[in-house]
Motif scaffolding. Sequence first.
Motif, PDB file in Angstrom:
ATOM      1  N   LEU A  58       0.900  -1.234   0.033  1.00 12.35           N
ATOM      2  CA  LEU A  58      -0.038  -0.189   0.032  1.00 12.35           C
ATOM      3  C   LEU A  58       0.891   1.170   0.114  1.00 12.35           C
ATOM      4  N   GLY A  59       1.845   1.254   0.738  1.00  9.55           N
ATOM      5  CA  GLY A  59       2.675   2.366   1.015  1.00  9.55           C
ATOM      6  C   GLY A  59       3.429   2.713  -0.327  1.00  9.55           C
ATOM      7  N   GLY A  60       3.859   1.462  -1.146  1.00 17.64           N
ATOM      8  CA  GLY A  60       4.576   1.803  -2.235  1.00 17.64           C
ATOM      9  C   GLY A  60       3.767   2.096  -3.580  1.00 17.64           C
ATOM     10  N   ARG A  61       2.412   1.698  -3.478  1.00 14.26           N
ATOM     11  CA  ARG A  61       1.646   2.214  -4.504  1.00 14.26           C
ATOM     12  C   ARG A  61       1.219   3.706  -4.181  1.00 14.26           C
ATOM     13  N   ILE A  62       1.188   4.198  -2.939  1.00  9.09           N
ATOM     14  CA  ILE A  62       1.022   5.638  -2.738  1.00  9.09           C
ATOM     15  C   ILE A  62       2.126   6.390  -3.000  1.00  9.09           C
ATOM     16  N   VAL A  63       3.466   5.913  -2.948  1.00  7.38           N
ATOM     17  CA  VAL A  63       4.682   6.650  -3.392  1.00  7.38           C
ATOM     18  C   VAL A  63       4.456   6.620  -4.922  1.00  7.38           C
ATOM     19  N   TRP A  64       4.090   5.511  -5.545  1.00  5.96           N
ATOM     20  CA  TRP A  64       4.013   5.376  -7.112  1.00  5.96           C
ATOM     21  C   TRP A  64       3.002   6.668  -7.486  1.00  5.96           C
ATOM     22  N   GLY A  65       1.887   6.899  -6.876  1.00  5.25           N
ATOM     23  CA  GLY A  65       0.958   7.655  -6.989  1.00  5.25           C
ATOM     24  C   GLY A  65       1.669   9.239  -7.185  1.00  5.25           C
ATOM     25  N   LEU A  66       2.321   9.534  -5.916  1.00 10.94           N
ATOM     26  CA  LEU A  66       2.896  10.800  -5.863  1.00 10.94           C
ATOM     27  C   LEU A  66       3.906  10.874  -7.098  1.00 10.94           C
ATOM     28  N   ALA A  67       4.766   9.674  -7.361  1.00  9.26           N
ATOM     29  CA  ALA A  67       5.775  10.250  -8.089  1.00  9.26           C
ATOM     30  C   ALA A  67       5.096  10.337  -9.730  1.00  9.26           C
ATOM     31  N   MET A  68       4.088   9.583  -9.942  1.00  5.53           N
ATOM     32  CA  MET A  68       3.526   9.912 -11.172  1.00  5.53           C
ATOM     33  C   MET A  68       2.765  11.354 -11.230  1.00  5.53           C
ATOM     34  N   THR A  69       2.201  11.668 -10.189  1.00  2.00           N
ATOM     35  CA  THR A  69       1.359  13.154 -10.077  1.00  2.00           C
ATOM     36  C   THR A  69       2.735  14.290 -10.555  1.00  2.00           C
ATOM     37  N   ILE A  70       3.938  13.983  -9.921  1.00  2.00           N
ATOM     38  CA  ILE A  70       4.909  14.895 -10.114  1.00  2.00           C
ATOM     39  C   ILE A  70       5.443  14.823 -11.485  1.00  2.00           C
ATOM     40  N   ILE A  71       5.659  13.576 -11.847  1.00  2.00           N
ATOM     41  CA  ILE A  71       6.050  13.683 -13.345  1.00  2.00           C
ATOM     42  C   ILE A  71       5.052  14.043 -14.440  1.00  2.00           C
ATOM     43  N   SER A  72       3.614  13.978 -13.863  1.00  2.00           N
ATOM     44  CA  SER A  72       2.703  14.334 -14.984  1.00  2.00           C
ATOM     45  C   SER A  72       2.781  15.820 -14.859  1.00  2.00           C
ATOM     46  N   GLY A  73       3.055  16.508 -13.757  1.00  5.02           N
ATOM     47  CA  GLY A  73       3.138  17.873 -13.574  1.00  5.02           C
ATOM     48  C   GLY A  73       4.367  18.485 -14.514  1.00  5.02           C
ATOM     49  N   VAL A  74       5.385  17.645 -14.556  1.00  3.68           N
ATOM     50  CA  VAL A  74       6.534  18.188 -15.075  1.00  3.68           C
ATOM     51  C   VAL A  74       6.454  17.859 -16.840  1.00  3.68           C
ATOM     52  N   THR A  75       5.795  16.842 -17.073  1.00  3.36           N
ATOM     53  CA  THR A  75       5.677  16.399 -18.522  1.00  3.36           C
ATOM     54  C   THR A  75       4.376  16.973 -19.135  1.00  3.36           C
ATOM     55  N   GLY A  76       3.597  17.451 -18.525  1.00  2.00           N
ATOM     56  CA  GLY A  76       2.089  17.930 -18.836  1.00  2.00           C
ATOM     57  C   GLY A  76       1.155  16.971 -19.204  1.00  2.00           C
ATOM     58  N   SER A  77       1.574  15.798 -18.660  1.00  2.07           N
ATOM     59  CA  SER A  77       0.562  14.690 -18.909  1.00  2.07           C
ATOM     60  C   SER A  77      -0.550  14.706 -18.012  1.00  2.07           C
ATOM     61  N   GLU A  78      -1.577  13.973 -18.309  1.00  6.40           N
ATOM     62  CA  GLU A  78      -2.640  13.859 -17.236  1.00  6.40           C
ATOM     63  C   GLU A  78      -2.356  12.586 -16.530  1.00  6.40           C
ATOM     64  N   PHE A  79      -2.695  12.904 -15.141  1.00  9.72           N
ATOM     65  CA  PHE A  79      -2.554  11.696 -14.157  1.00  9.72           C
ATOM     66  C   PHE A  79      -3.718  12.110 -12.919  1.00  9.72           C
ATOM     67  N   GLY A  80      -4.800  11.626 -13.009  1.00  7.03           N
ATOM     68  CA  GLY A  80      -5.811  11.828 -12.044  1.00  7.03           C
ATOM     69  C   GLY A  80      -6.033  10.555 -11.056  1.00  7.03           C
ATOM     70  N   TRP A  81      -7.016  10.835 -10.276  1.00  7.86           N
ATOM     71  CA  TRP A  81      -7.426   9.689  -9.281  1.00  7.86           C
ATOM     72  C   TRP A  81      -7.998   8.355 -10.115  1.00  7.86           C
ATOM     73  N   ALA A  82      -8.475   8.511 -11.165  1.00 11.95           N
ATOM     74  CA  ALA A  82      -8.973   7.274 -11.910  1.00 11.95           C
ATOM     75  C   ALA A  82      -7.674   6.710 -12.497  1.00 11.95           C
TER      76      ALA A  82
END
Length: 185
Positions: free
Chosen positions: A120-144
Motif C-alpha cells: 500500500l505504501g509503495g503504491r501511494i509513493v508511485w501515485g505521488l511520483a506519477m503526479t509529479i512526473i505528470s506535472g513536469v511532462t504536462g500529461s494527465e494523471f488523476g484519481w482514476a
Amino acid sequence: MNANSRTKLLLRHLTCAAMCLALCLYLPFLTGQIPQIGRALSPMHIPVLLAGFLCGPWWAMVVGLVAPMLRHSLFLMPPLVTAIAMSFELAAYGLFSGLLYQLLPKKRSNIYVSLILAMLGGRIVWGLAMTIISGVTGSEFGWAAFIAGAFTSAVPGIIVHIILIPVLVMSLQKAGFLKTEPCAA
C-alpha cells in the motif's frame, strides 16, 4: 556484535541484495513475451519485497531504487517515465517491508501485515511520483488513473505477491536462512 560478525552480516546482506537485484533484471524476461501479463504480475516487485525481509530496509530500498533504472539502461524496459516512477515505488516497497518486518513482533501474521502495508505504501509513493512526473511532462494523471494503475490492473500481481512472498519468507525462516529476530540494517 564483534567486527567479524558485523562483516559477515554485511556480506550476507550485500549478497542477498545483489541476488534480489539480479532477479529484478531476470524475472521480467519470464513474462515479457506477453506485456499485459508482465504488467499484471509485476515480476520486479517480488525480489524487492523479498529483499526487505532478507537484508533489511536500507539494502532493499537501494535495490528497489536501482532496479528499474538499471533495467531500463540495459534493456530499454520499462520505458523511462515508468522506470522513474517504479524506482520510487520499489524503493518504498523495500524500505517499508524491511522496516515493518524489523519493528513488528515476529509472528507469522505480521509477515502478511508487513507485506500488505509495504504494498500500500509503495503504491501511494508511485501515485505521488506519477503526479509529479505528470506535472513536469504536462500529461494527465488523476484519481482514476491512480486507482487503475495501482490497484485495478494490479490485482493479479497483488494476489501473487500475497501468496508467494510469505511462503518464501516462512520457508527461509524454517531453513534457518532468515533470522526471526530483528537484524541490523
